[in-house]
Design a protein around this motif. Structure first.
Motif, PDB file in Angstrom:
ATOM      1  N   PRO A  88      51.839  -3.832 -42.836  1.00 55.60           N
ATOM      2  CA  PRO A  88      52.518  -2.386 -42.306  1.00 55.60           C
ATOM      3  C   PRO A  88      52.617  -2.313 -40.872  1.00 55.60           C
ATOM      4  N   GLN A  89      53.710  -1.659 -40.181  1.00 59.23           N
ATOM      5  CA  GLN A  89      54.024  -1.759 -38.880  1.00 59.23           C
ATOM      6  C   GLN A  89      54.458  -0.290 -38.455  1.00 59.23           C
ATOM      7  N   VAL A  90      54.533  -0.235 -37.129  1.00 61.43           N
ATOM      8  CA  VAL A  90      55.331   1.057 -36.649  1.00 61.43           C
ATOM      9  C   VAL A  90      56.913   0.804 -36.594  1.00 61.43           C
ATOM     10  N   THR A  91      57.270   1.859 -37.220  1.00 61.69           N
ATOM     11  CA  THR A  91      58.763   1.661 -37.298  1.00 61.69           C
ATOM     12  C   THR A  91      59.767   2.377 -36.263  1.00 61.69           C
ATOM     13  N   ALA A  92      59.023   3.437 -35.604  1.00 62.24           N
ATOM     14  CA  ALA A  92      59.464   4.399 -34.469  1.00 62.24           C
ATOM     15  C   ALA A  92      58.506   4.972 -33.779  1.00 62.24           C
ATOM     16  N   GLU A  93      58.889   5.279 -32.439  1.00 56.54           N
ATOM     17  CA  GLU A  93      57.899   6.213 -31.711  1.00 56.54           C
ATOM     18  C   GLU A  93      58.672   6.896 -30.678  1.00 56.54           C
ATOM     19  N   VAL A  94      57.927   8.052 -30.269  1.00 48.71           N
ATOM     20  CA  VAL A  94      58.366   8.985 -29.120  1.00 48.71           C
ATOM     21  C   VAL A  94      57.402   9.535 -28.479  1.00 48.71           C
ATOM     22  N   ARG A 113      62.077   8.043 -23.664  1.00 49.78           N
ATOM     23  CA  ARG A 113      60.745   7.284 -24.245  1.00 49.78           C
ATOM     24  C   ARG A 113      60.788   7.423 -25.856  1.00 49.78           C
ATOM     25  N   TRP A 114      61.777   7.183 -26.512  1.00 51.65           N
ATOM     26  CA  TRP A 114      62.372   7.131 -27.819  1.00 51.65           C
ATOM     27  C   TRP A 114      62.795   5.846 -28.199  1.00 51.65           C
ATOM     28  N   MET A 140      55.931  -3.561 -26.859  1.00 54.83           N
ATOM     29  CA  MET A 140      56.147  -2.935 -25.724  1.00 54.83           C
ATOM     30  C   MET A 140      54.915  -2.898 -24.932  1.00 54.83           C
ATOM     31  N   LYS A 141      54.881  -3.168 -23.606  1.00 56.01           N
ATOM     32  CA  LYS A 141      53.768  -3.154 -22.618  1.00 56.01           C
ATOM     33  C   LYS A 141      53.350  -1.744 -22.405  1.00 56.01           C
ATOM     34  N   ARG A 142      51.972  -1.403 -22.720  1.00 51.84           N
ATOM     35  CA  ARG A 142      51.589  -0.316 -22.554  1.00 51.84           C
ATOM     36  C   ARG A 142      51.228   0.237 -21.020  1.00 51.84           C
ATOM     37  N   LYS A 143      51.839   1.126 -20.398  1.00 52.38           N
ATOM     38  CA  LYS A 143      51.385   1.569 -19.085  1.00 52.38           C
ATOM     39  C   LYS A 143      50.147   2.228 -19.010  1.00 52.38           C
ATOM     40  N   SER A 144      49.403   2.497 -17.890  1.00 45.68           N
ATOM     41  CA  SER A 144      48.215   3.425 -17.576  1.00 45.68           C
ATOM     42  C   SER A 144      48.730   4.897 -17.873  1.00 45.68           C
ATOM     43  N   ILE A 145      48.014   5.603 -18.146  1.00 49.20           N
ATOM     44  CA  ILE A 145      48.173   7.192 -18.462  1.00 49.20           C
ATOM     45  C   ILE A 145      48.993   7.486 -17.089  1.00 49.20           C
ATOM     46  N   THR A 146      48.273   7.326 -16.054  1.00 49.46           N
ATOM     47  CA  THR A 146      48.899   7.825 -14.834  1.00 49.46           C
ATOM     48  C   THR A 146      50.209   7.229 -14.275  1.00 49.46           C
ATOM     49  N   ALA A 147      50.223   5.944 -14.525  1.00 52.20           N
ATOM     50  CA  ALA A 147      51.498   5.324 -14.316  1.00 52.20           C
ATOM     51  C   ALA A 147      52.768   5.854 -15.156  1.00 52.20           C
ATOM     52  N   GLY A 148      52.294   6.056 -16.396  1.00 48.53           N
ATOM     53  CA  GLY A 148      53.170   6.610 -17.241  1.00 48.53           C
ATOM     54  C   GLY A 148      53.666   8.093 -16.940  1.00 48.53           C
ATOM     55  N   LEU A 149      52.813   8.729 -16.329  1.00 51.68           N
ATOM     56  CA  LEU A 149      53.149  10.148 -16.044  1.00 51.68           C
ATOM     57  C   LEU A 149      54.130  10.176 -14.501  1.00 51.68           C
ATOM     58  N   LEU A 150      53.529   8.954 -13.785  1.00 56.66           N
ATOM     59  CA  LEU A 150      54.350   9.024 -12.735  1.00 56.66           C
ATOM     60  C   LEU A 150      55.878   8.764 -12.592  1.00 56.66           C
ATOM     61  N   SER A 151      56.250   7.947 -13.759  1.00 54.75           N
ATOM     62  CA  SER A 151      57.492   7.591 -14.069  1.00 54.75           C
ATOM     63  C   SER A 151      58.392   8.975 -14.571  1.00 54.75           C
ATOM     64  N   LEU A 152      57.690  10.058 -14.751  1.00 50.85           N
ATOM     65  CA  LEU A 152      58.286  10.918 -15.482  1.00 50.85           C
ATOM     66  C   LEU A 152      58.175  12.367 -14.480  1.00 50.85           C
ATOM     67  N   GLY A 153      57.563  12.311 -13.456  1.00 47.82           N
ATOM     68  CA  GLY A 153      57.672  13.604 -12.631  1.00 47.82           C
ATOM     69  C   GLY A 153      57.054  13.462 -11.083  1.00 47.82           C
ATOM     70  N   LEU A 154      57.855  13.923 -10.306  1.00 51.17           N
ATOM     71  CA  LEU A 154      57.333  14.049  -8.945  1.00 51.17           C
ATOM     72  C   LEU A 154      56.024  14.750  -8.478  1.00 51.17           C
ATOM     73  N   PRO A 155      55.971  15.800  -9.045  1.00 50.43           N
ATOM     74  CA  PRO A 155      54.598  16.519  -8.629  1.00 50.43           C
ATOM     75  C   PRO A 155      53.291  15.608  -8.904  1.00 50.43           C
ATOM     76  N   LEU A 156      53.108  14.794  -9.906  1.00 48.75           N
ATOM     77  CA  LEU A 156      52.184  14.036 -10.213  1.00 48.75           C
ATOM     78  C   LEU A 156      52.095  12.880  -9.416  1.00 48.75           C
ATOM     79  N   ALA A 157      53.308  12.171  -9.126  1.00 56.92           N
ATOM     80  CA  ALA A 157      53.649  11.147  -8.101  1.00 56.92           C
ATOM     81  C   ALA A 157      53.015  11.650  -6.785  1.00 56.92           C
ATOM     82  N   MET A 158      52.998  12.722  -6.411  1.00 58.38           N
ATOM     83  CA  MET A 158      52.841  13.330  -4.967  1.00 58.38           C
ATOM     84  C   MET A 158      51.225  13.239  -4.904  1.00 58.38           C
ATOM     85  N   ALA A 159      50.806  13.826  -6.147  1.00 59.60           N
ATOM     86  CA  ALA A 159      49.494  14.143  -6.387  1.00 59.60           C
ATOM     87  C   ALA A 159      48.538  12.760  -6.178  1.00 59.60           C
TER      88      ALA A 159
END
Length: 540
Positions: free
Chosen positions: A214-220, A129-130, A1-20
């Motif tokens: 060893p590897q990751v089997t699940a994430e959320v 995001r699970w 899975m391609k990792r987003k930047s922290i802010t980009a990840g937050l942008l996808s989840l909430g309008l208040p931060l996107a406005m900020a």
């Protein structure tokens, strides 16, 4: 899975931060510096990674002071830059070796702007995001390699956003698996096969040590900013639930241990020990109690230790145990009954009887106690004791923790020894005559690249040099862990300087002689490491 930047990840989840981030709808005044676009996103990311843990997501202060405009504007751009670069006598480390001049300028500007409150997070958003990478029924039924996986060291590679799986027998790096950014700790299933990690970005991951590699089997993702995780180990609920705690939003989330599906979310906002309402009441640390079907949820800013009964998650029973602010890390005594946790900026250790679900003591141990995973051992004068190092001074304090056998010593100081500098961690093993402690928080390399080793019988201290990297590496020796046999001690070299992150390594010492045995190189910012056997057996 391609990792987003922290802010980009937050942008996808909430309008208040996107406005900020877009500069729309903020309350920032026009008479002080402002950031927009890429500069604001970059400053958001730096603040989250380097500052939020002490100063809070909302910059209202926590273990560090507030960074609100009414305070920071009076200091001005130039003085703020100097403070960030050089640190303070109050305990803030210098960032001139970690951030470049442009980044220091960005952060000095950023903390003069009005903070914006990130959005909340619902279970529905968590489920978006699970991901289950390997279904439980498809996991191997036996180890797929012939390594001694019980002597693996599950190692945090902090700035790489990875966990390194290292073979304790051969000293080989078996694999590096992607997890959340700046994982603080890893917790094990009851048999030690599965390991659960929580990144500062709220990413909860499950790792299977039996897979090859060893590897990751699940994430959320259970929060935007998070710190700790724990696994149910008791009775019929063994390995049924995993709990993750958020800094923002301030809540805890119970998930299914097999798949990490989020099942329940509970807010931790509330009142502190003075009766003041705390909006950003963060979950600092989480533990399973060995003697009951409960989790310990330590709410940092309120000074409340919540003992949460998971035997019926639809009808949660929660005992709220009042202690002191600001709760941080803790550990159990050797019986698994008594929980010992630092209320660090109150300068106290707090003690809880998890059978009666009540506080049994509090002790002022020194300036800002920080035991990390802690240490329990037998002292010739006081009997069973435990100890902590301190963030605010070079000191290790030990107290009695056997109320049945040594009631006159219980939760009282047994002795204290002075080290050369403040530290983060100490560790021991029943097979060892020593207690190892680091001095990570001292500003000088000729102290913070050394550790102290204490003889349990004589209390004599011996300094041991771990590394001698030049100042530009900004390297410190930190976090000790024993191997399965208890005859080796592994110490991380955390190189934090710009352009030198991959200079990190782990130095392996013979515990008896204190002589170096091996160096495991090529590790990006190694910090905490967890030996499978010792952790599942609760040794140390």
């Amino acid at each position: 899975m391609k990792r987003k930047s922290i802010t980009a990840g937050l942008l996808s989840l909430g309008l208040p931060l996107a406005m900020a981030v877009s500069g729309i709808g903020t309350a920032a005044a026009q008479d002080h510096p402002e950031l927009t676009g890429d500069d604001l996103e970059r400053a958001n990311t730096i603040y989250f990674q380097r500052c939020a843990g002490c100063h809070g997501t909302l910059r209202r202060g926590a273990t560090g002071p507030d960074l609100l405009p009414e305070t920071s504007k009076d200091l001005g751009q130039r003085r703020l830059e100097r403070i960030i670069a050089l640190g303070t006598e109050g305990g803030m480390n210098n960032f001139d070796g970690i951030l470049d001049e442009e980044e220091i300028t960005l952060i000095a500007t950023y903390i003069q702007m009005e903070p914006v409150e990130p959005p909340e997070m619902s279970i529905a958003e968590m489920k978006d995001r699970w991901t289950v990478f390997v279904q439980p029924e498809d996991l191997p039924t036996e180890p797929q390699h012939d390594r001694n996986w019980e002597n693996f060291f599950v190692t945090i590679l902090r700035d790489a956003g990875q966990m390194g799986i290292i073979d304790g027998d051969t000293k080989e790096v078996v694999s590096k698996v992607d997890t959340g950014y700046a994982v603080h700790v890893a917790k094990e299933s009851s048999d030690g096969r599965f390991w659960y990690t929580m990144g500062r970005d709220g990413r909860l991951s499950k790792i299977d040590l039996w897979m090859d590699p060893p590897q990751v089997t699940a994430e959320v993702w259970i929060a935007y900013d998070a710190r700790d995780v724990a696994v149910s180990h008791y009775g019929e609920w063994q390995d049924k639930y995993v709990i993750g705690g958020g800094y923002w939003p301030p809540h805890f989330v119970i998930t299914d241990a097999d798949t990490l599906e989020p099942l329940k979310v509970v807010s931790t906002r509330g009142y502190n020990t003075d009766g003041e309402y705390v909006h950003e009441a963060r979950v600092a640390a989480l533990y399973n109690t060995p003697g009951a079907p409960t989790f310990l949820v330590n709410v940092k800013e309120t000074g409340q230790i919540w003992q949460v009964d998971y035997s019926d998650i639809d009808n949660l029973r929660v005992e709220m145990i009042e202690s002191k602010e600001f709760l941080h890390d803790g550990f159990f005594d050797r019986t698994g009954r008594y929980f010992q946790i630092a209320a660090n900026f109150s300068h106290h250790m707090v003690f809880v009887d998890t059978h009666t679900r009540k506080r049994v003591g509090m002790l002022n141990t020194g300036e800002i106690p920080h035991p990390g995973p802690g240490a329990n051992w037998d002292d010739p004068e006081c009997g069973p004791v435990a100890g902590t190092v301190h963030l605010g001074e070079g000191r290790m304090t030990a107290w009695g923790n056997d109320p049945e056998g040594h009631p006159d010593r219980a939760w009282q100081t047994c002795f204290s020894v002075e080290t050369d500098g403040p530290g983060l961690f100490l560790r021991t093993h029943p097979n060892s005559p020593h207690v190892w402690m680091d001095q990570t928080m001292h500003p000088e390399p000729d102290v913070n690249q050394w550790v102290m080793v204490m003889n349990k019988q004589t209390r004599e201290l011996t300094p041991v040099q771990v590394t001698d990297l030049p100042a530009e590496y900004d390297a410190v020796a930190t976090h000790m862990e024993y191997n399965q046999a208890g005859d080796e001690v592994w110490v991380s070299v955390w190189a934090r300087g710009r352009g030198h992150l991959e200079a990190g390594e782990i130095v392996v010492f013979d515990d008896k002689t204190k002589e170096e045995k091996a160096r495991i190189k090529g590790l990006e910012t190694p910090t905490g490491k967890f030996n499978v056997y010792n952790r599942k057996k609760h040794i140390g």
